[in-house]
Design an enzyme around this catalytic site. Sequence first.
Site, PDB file in Angstrom:
ATOM      1  N   THR A 135       0.963  -1.051  -0.134  1.00  0.00           N
ATOM      2  CA  THR A 135       0.075  -0.251   0.039  1.00  0.00           C
ATOM      3  C   THR A 135       0.863   1.131  -0.158  1.00  0.00           C
ATOM      4  O   THR A 135       0.649   2.247  -0.554  1.00  0.00           O
ATOM      5  CB  THR A 135      -0.981  -0.021   1.306  1.00  0.00           C
ATOM      6  OG1 THR A 135      -1.802  -1.153   1.124  1.00  0.00           O
ATOM      7  CG2 THR A 135      -1.755   1.005   1.522  1.00  0.00           C
TER       8      THR A 135
ATOM      9  N   SER B 115       1.243  -7.274  -0.459  1.00  0.00           N
ATOM     10  CA  SER B 115       2.108  -8.490   0.437  1.00  0.00           C
ATOM     11  C   SER B 115       1.317  -9.602   0.598  1.00  0.00           C
ATOM     12  O   SER B 115       1.768 -10.717   1.125  1.00  0.00           O
ATOM     13  CB  SER B 115       2.746  -7.854   1.554  1.00  0.00           C
ATOM     14  OG  SER B 115       1.767  -7.632   2.667  1.00  0.00           O
TER      15      SER B 115
ATOM     16  N   GLU C 169      -2.002 -28.749  29.452  1.00  0.00           N
ATOM     17  CA  GLU C 169      -3.045 -29.624  29.274  1.00  0.00           C
ATOM     18  C   GLU C 169      -2.699 -30.659  28.075  1.00  0.00           C
ATOM     19  O   GLU C 169      -3.579 -31.612  27.523  1.00  0.00           O
ATOM     20  CB  GLU C 169      -4.227 -28.923  28.619  1.00  0.00           C
ATOM     21  CG  GLU C 169      -5.008 -28.060  29.849  1.00  0.00           C
ATOM     22  CD  GLU C 169      -6.287 -27.416  29.371  1.00  0.00           C
ATOM     23  OE1 GLU C 169      -6.196 -26.067  28.887  1.00  0.00           O
ATOM     24  OE2 GLU C 169      -7.171 -28.089  28.847  1.00  0.00           O
TER      25      GLU C 169
ATOM     26  N   TYR D 281      -7.956   1.006  -3.900  1.00  0.00           N
ATOM     27  CA  TYR D 281      -6.591   1.319  -4.662  1.00  0.00           C
ATOM     28  C   TYR D 281      -5.941   0.075  -5.048  1.00  0.00           C
ATOM     29  O   TYR D 281      -6.242  -0.971  -4.582  1.00  0.00           O
ATOM     30  CB  TYR D 281      -5.821   1.938  -3.547  1.00  0.00           C
ATOM     31  CG  TYR D 281      -5.520   1.244  -2.240  1.00  0.00           C
ATOM     32  CD1 TYR D 281      -6.237   1.270  -1.059  1.00  0.00           C
ATOM     33  CD2 TYR D 281      -4.204   0.269  -2.255  1.00  0.00           C
ATOM     34  CE1 TYR D 281      -5.930   0.525   0.160  1.00  0.00           C
ATOM     35  CE2 TYR D 281      -4.010  -0.352  -1.067  1.00  0.00           C
ATOM     36  CZ  TYR D 281      -4.894  -0.293  -0.110  1.00  0.00           C
ATOM     37  OH  TYR D 281      -4.554  -0.939   1.267  1.00  0.00           O
TER      38      TYR D 281
ATOM     39  N   THR E 101       1.621  -4.355   4.469  1.00  0.00           N
ATOM     40  CA  THR E 101       1.384  -4.570   5.796  1.00  0.00           C
ATOM     41  C   THR E 101       0.941  -5.888   6.194  1.00  0.00           C
ATOM     42  O   THR E 101       0.941  -6.289   7.144  1.00  0.00           O
ATOM     43  CB  THR E 101       0.578  -3.385   6.308  1.00  0.00           C
ATOM     44  OG1 THR E 101      -0.764  -3.277   5.982  1.00  0.00           O
ATOM     45  CG2 THR E 101       1.278  -1.893   6.334  1.00  0.00           C
TER      46      THR E 101
ATOM     47  N   LYS F 231       0.403  -7.345  13.183  1.00  0.00           N
ATOM     48  CA  LYS F 231      -0.709  -6.472  12.644  1.00  0.00           C
ATOM     49  C   LYS F 231      -1.882  -6.644  13.422  1.00  0.00           C
ATOM     50  O   LYS F 231      -2.313  -7.770  13.531  1.00  0.00           O
ATOM     51  CB  LYS F 231      -0.829  -6.856  11.068  1.00  0.00           C
ATOM     52  CG  LYS F 231      -1.926  -5.786  10.643  1.00  0.00           C
ATOM     53  CD  LYS F 231      -1.717  -5.728   8.990  1.00  0.00           C
ATOM     54  CE  LYS F 231      -2.821  -4.720   8.443  1.00  0.00           C
ATOM     55  NZ  LYS F 231      -2.940  -5.033   7.081  1.00  0.00           N
TER      56      LYS F 231
END
Length: 380
Positions: free
Chosen positions: A63, A109, A335, A76, A142, A215
């Site tokens: 981006t 990405s 566990e 975009y 990102t 992220k």
Amino acid sequence: MRKNAVRPAGRRQGRISMLSLPMIALALCLFVINMAAHAAEAGSDAVTPTNLPRILVLATGGTIAGQADTRATGAYKSGQITGEQLVQSVPGLDKLARLSAEQISSIGSQDMNDKVWFALARRIQQAFDKDEADGIVVTHGTDTLEETAFFLDNVLKGDKPVVIVGSMRPATAVGADGPANLYEAIQVAADPRSRRHGVMAVLNDKIEGARSVTKTNTTSLETFNSPNAGPIGYVDTAGGIRFTAQASGLKRATYELPANEQLPRVEIVYSHANMDAVPIEDAIAHGAKGIVLAGVGDGNTSKQALDALELAAKKGIVVVRSTRVRSGFVTRNVEVDDDKNGFVVSEDLNPQKARVLAQLLIANGVTAPDKLQEAFRATW
Ligand code: DGL
């Protein structure tokens, strides 16, 4: 001549010029000295290009290089602007570093792949080994930025700064965050204090470590955070850089890139209520060399799925228990009997990063459970 007589201007001027010749000469000398001082001062302030660090910008798309698309409001396309154009578009970068830019790829990405990863890793290592750069900035989407950062952090040798940067808004958006992020990324990459921190992510005034950054929001500018470790520092165009963590990084080893330029297949299986064994059986059937469980809670899953994971481990498939939970450490033998099953826990690594580390370990022949667990250890 009588006293006080008004002398003809010429005479007075004549007298003055006679009187003031030495003064004029002195003034001239002072002026020349002053100009020379200013010139010298200006010279010392104007950092000559040879004094600035060399930063190589490697562009992959994303981006940060996106441009508005007429398809719809807010739409975009990623990766439309080149790295060179990005560098040219941000004022003041030439005061921070001697910059050069190269295009490694032009993709969103979400399409990041081994080919681009290997190209990035080899180009960065070459730039460092041949002393072509004092720091590297990778511009990147990102969506998978954290995975690329973690991959590079585990394969690059040396301690020069590598900074990965992206943006949440395209270059053509109102309030585009890319220019400031790129400026700050270059500030960090150009600063000698950034050495030995490993690969860093710089966005939104924060410096995050490759192991911890993730992220956390689909659209917010503040999306990148390190839930378990916090940022390793802060950067802003006015205040510069402030590191809040020691330069050490948490990298356990530097792994070799496989010669065939491909990482082994490691699947992530996402656990949920009413979970059965099908996703694990599919992973085994598709030749997975490793399976990462994005478990519920502390890396747990249903009995059916656990039985299938035990079968996978018996077949020599690396099994790593991670978690879908946003923060916290996955703990051995709570566990699940990891010792009996030969499982590994990812500690603080989320599933997508646990997958990268498992791939590198398998590619480097590390498959013994105890050695695998040591490689995942998150603390000194
Ligand atoms: N296409 C996504 C990517 O390149 C958009 C996310 C972004 O770069 O901010 O990761």
